[in-house]
Design an enzyme around this catalytic site. Structure first.
Site, short mmCIF file in Angstrom:
data_model
loop_
_atom_site.label_atom_id
_atom_site.label_comp_id
_atom_site.label_asym_id
_atom_site.label_seq_id
_atom_site.Cartn_x
_atom_site.Cartn_y
_atom_site.Cartn_z
CB ALA A 160 33.73 43.71 35.44
CB ALA A 161 33.29 37.95 36.02
CB ALA A 162 38.51 39.77 37.73
CB SER A 163 41.21 35.34 38.31
OG SER A 163 42.09 36.39 38.67
N GLY A 186 37.76 38.54 41.82
CA GLY A 186 36.53 39.18 42.27
C GLY A 186 35.63 39.57 41.11
CD GLN A 187 30.97 37.71 40.84
OE1 GLN A 187 31.59 36.71 40.49
NE2 GLN A 187 29.65 37.74 40.92
CB VAL A 188 32.37 45.04 39.48
CG1 VAL A 188 31.68 46.38 39.75
CG2 VAL A 188 33.85 45.10 39.87
CE LYS A 205 38.08 44.49 42.59
NZ LYS A 205 39.30 45.28 42.29
CG ASP A 247 45.68 45.35 35.74
OD1 ASP A 247 46.17 45.03 34.63
OD2 ASP A 247 44.72 44.74 36.25
#
Length: 570
Positions: free
Chosen positions: A136-139, A141-143, A158, A293
């Site tokens: 998973a990639a987010a603004s 961080g990423q996992v 993370k 969230d």
């Protein structure tokens, strides 16, 4: 051991500053301009004026495109705006509603560099396996999936994206600068509390980029649900936690919106919806601490080890909401104000919670609430399910957007969470009755259960007493005035009454302590009747105008009785 990621060079900082400044200045100005135009028009009684939706959508689409390119804070700001019905009308909100963290993952070399810098060991000593491809990639961080070298346990790692602290600091400074520029030339306080928005956003972002805080939040959720076998919170690995790295138990489950996989696993979707919503209402009403969230990527469904149905697993605890005792008390007052149809009490509670700022047109807000109370009060559960929710949403939008409302951050999060839950539960099971699950928690929250019923009755009685205070005080005030008239302490003269002596009105103090208020008429009975009629009529009109229905109609009733008595006497 690898070195830390180098800082962003000065030229890149300057270019980003100008790009972000231009984007924010234009977007915030258009949002402010449209809301100011609507609020001003409606304050003059012109409710036909609507915001220019085409302009707002065009600006927000440009913002969305630039935010995805700039990444990090601009995406978070877009998501933040998407929960602010006080800043944007419904149609404009939809442009940002599905703005996800649409950014490519950071290079694997960066991930390794951050882990080693934060944990102080070569990555090979910590993990026997660390997958290169992120799950998973987010603004922010990423996992990555990994296996601990010490125990062989599968974990989720993370890691923050490159330059997060520096980019957040730069973009927040730019946002503050833009707001200060706008406020220097325009007073926005009557329509949008821009600095309030900045402070809310700044606080939530700094909470989300601190993984130590996220781990603390996760531990609290584990305590909250430790005796509930239907809810699962992953375990944190304390020895591998820092501000930029978080290692937690890996969750093997099905995304809550992967309906095909749920069906293939023979998992009851209606039961999934019930358990997810139950978990959230427990957080809202009983704990006052909730996962803020709840998008589908943060909720997984597992087959339980026991035979009683699915287990709901939550991840990502960076964004949480809190309801303090004061907030709970004010929320209860809002509910009780609804029960007694007291819009004045509701507005007072909303003001106490920070929804209504100084200078707001409270009378206009009360009028809007009164109309909605009359429309929806006493509606049955079956009628609720048949409501045209888009129409209700438009009415709420007019109430929120058309008045100087300010939604506090905690309630923006709770509203966003509830909205997401409604969407998720409806997708899982279209016949799911959201309100039916909420009712027991709401009854307990309001004190309508066996333990709290006495206090609730007392609170409702207090509301009714407050509503009737004006009604009780007005006759006493009139009685005191009449007593002064009858004892000669106050002389009332009604000018230009047929049959009376017309003379110029003036006030003075006589030798005997008598106060002269107006011109005299021909007879104390007519004078008293006229005074009672005028005072009651004026009081009734005023009180009904400010939505104090009971005392207002009482006064109008006195005016009617006085007028009838005067006619019959003649």
């Amino acid at each position: 051991m690898r070195s830390k990621t180098p800082r962003i060079n000065r030229l890149t900082q300057i270019i980003r500053f100008f790009r972000v400044s231009r984007l924010l200045l234009w977007t915030i100005w258009v949002i402010y301009r449209e809301r100011r135009r609507v609020v001003r028009a409606r304050s003059r009684g012109n409710y036909e004026v609507q915001p220019n939706i085409e302009v707002l959508i065009r600006v927000l689409e440009a913002f969305r495109k630039a935010a995805i390119e700039l990444g990090v804070l601009m995406i978070k700001l877009g998501q933040f705006f998407s929960s602010r019905a006080d800043l944007l009308p419904e149609q404009a909100l939809t442009v940002l509603a599905d703005l996800q963290d649409e950014v490519p993952p950071a290079p694997f070399e960066h991930v390794v560099s951050v882990i080693e810098a934060e944990l102080g060991k070569p990555v090979e000593e910590i993990f026997s396996v660390l997958e290169r491809k992120c799950t998973a990639a987010a603004s922010l961080g990423q996992v990555h999936k990994a296996v601990l070298a010490s125990t062989g346990e599968t974990v989720a790692v993370k890691v923050q994206r490159p330059h997060i602290a520096q980019l957040v600091s730069m973009d927040l400074s730019t946002l503050k600068f833009v707001i200060q520029v706008i406020n220097r030339f325009v007073d926005t306080s009557d329509f949008i509390d821009l600095m309030g928005v900045y402070r809310e956003f700044r606080r939530t972002v700094y909470e989300e980029i601190d993984y130590v805080t996220e781990a603390t939040n996760a531990k609290r959720f584990r305590e909250i649900f430790q005796h509930d076998p239907t809810i699962y919170i992953p375990r944190m690995h304390d020895e591998y936690i820092s501000r930029r790295v978080l290692v937690m138990e890996w969750i093997d489950g099905i995304k809550i919106n992967d309906y095909a996989a749920l069906e293939a696993a023979n998992i009851n979707r209606l039961e999934v919806a019930k358990r997810t919503v139950n978990a959230y209402f427990h957080q809202f009403f009983e704990e006052g601490f909730f996962h803020a969230d709840p998008h589908p990527g943060n909720i997984f469904v597992k087959k339980g080890a026991w035979s009683d149905g699915p287990v709901i697993a939550f991840v990502d605890f960076g964004m949480v909401g809190r309801l303090t005792k004061h907030m709970k008390r004010s929320l209860k007052e809002i509910f009780l104000g609804f029960v007694t149809r007291n819009s004045h009490a509701i507005v007072n509670a909303l003001t106490s919670l920070g929804f209504i700022g100084d200078g707001a047109n409270q009378a206009a807000i009360e009028r809007g609430l009164s109309i909605m109370l009359e429309q929806y009060y006493g509606i049955t559960l079956g009628e609720v399910r048949e409501l045209d929710f888009p129409e209700v949403a438009r009415e709420l939008e007019n109430l929120l957007y058309g008045q100087p409302f300010h939604i506090p951050a905690q309630f923006a999060f709770s509203g966003r969470a509830v909205g997401t839950l409604v969407g998720v539960s409806t997708g899982l099971a279209p016949d799911f009755n959201f309100l039916e699950v909420a009712t027991p928690y709401a009854r307990s929250f309001l004190g309508l259960d066996a333990e709290g019923i006495t206090q609730t009755v007392q609170d409702v009685f207090t509301q009714l007493l407050d509503t009737s205070k004006v009604m009780l005080e007005l006759p006493r005030s009139l009685e005191r005035v009449i007593t002064r008239i009858e004892t000669g302490q106050l002389e009332v003269r009604l000018a230009n009454i047929p049959g009376g002596h017309s003379r110029r009105s003036r006030g003075r103090r006589g030798n005997g302590g008598t106060t002269v208020v107006a011109a005299s008429t021909n007879g104390s009975g007519s004078m008293l009747g006229g005074f009672m009629f005028v005072a009651s009529l004026a009081g009734g009109i005023y009180l009904t105008g400010i939505h104090q229905a009971m005392p207002g109609w009482f006064c109008l009733g006195i005016a009617g009785i006085t007028a009838l008595a005067t006619l019959l006497r003649r």
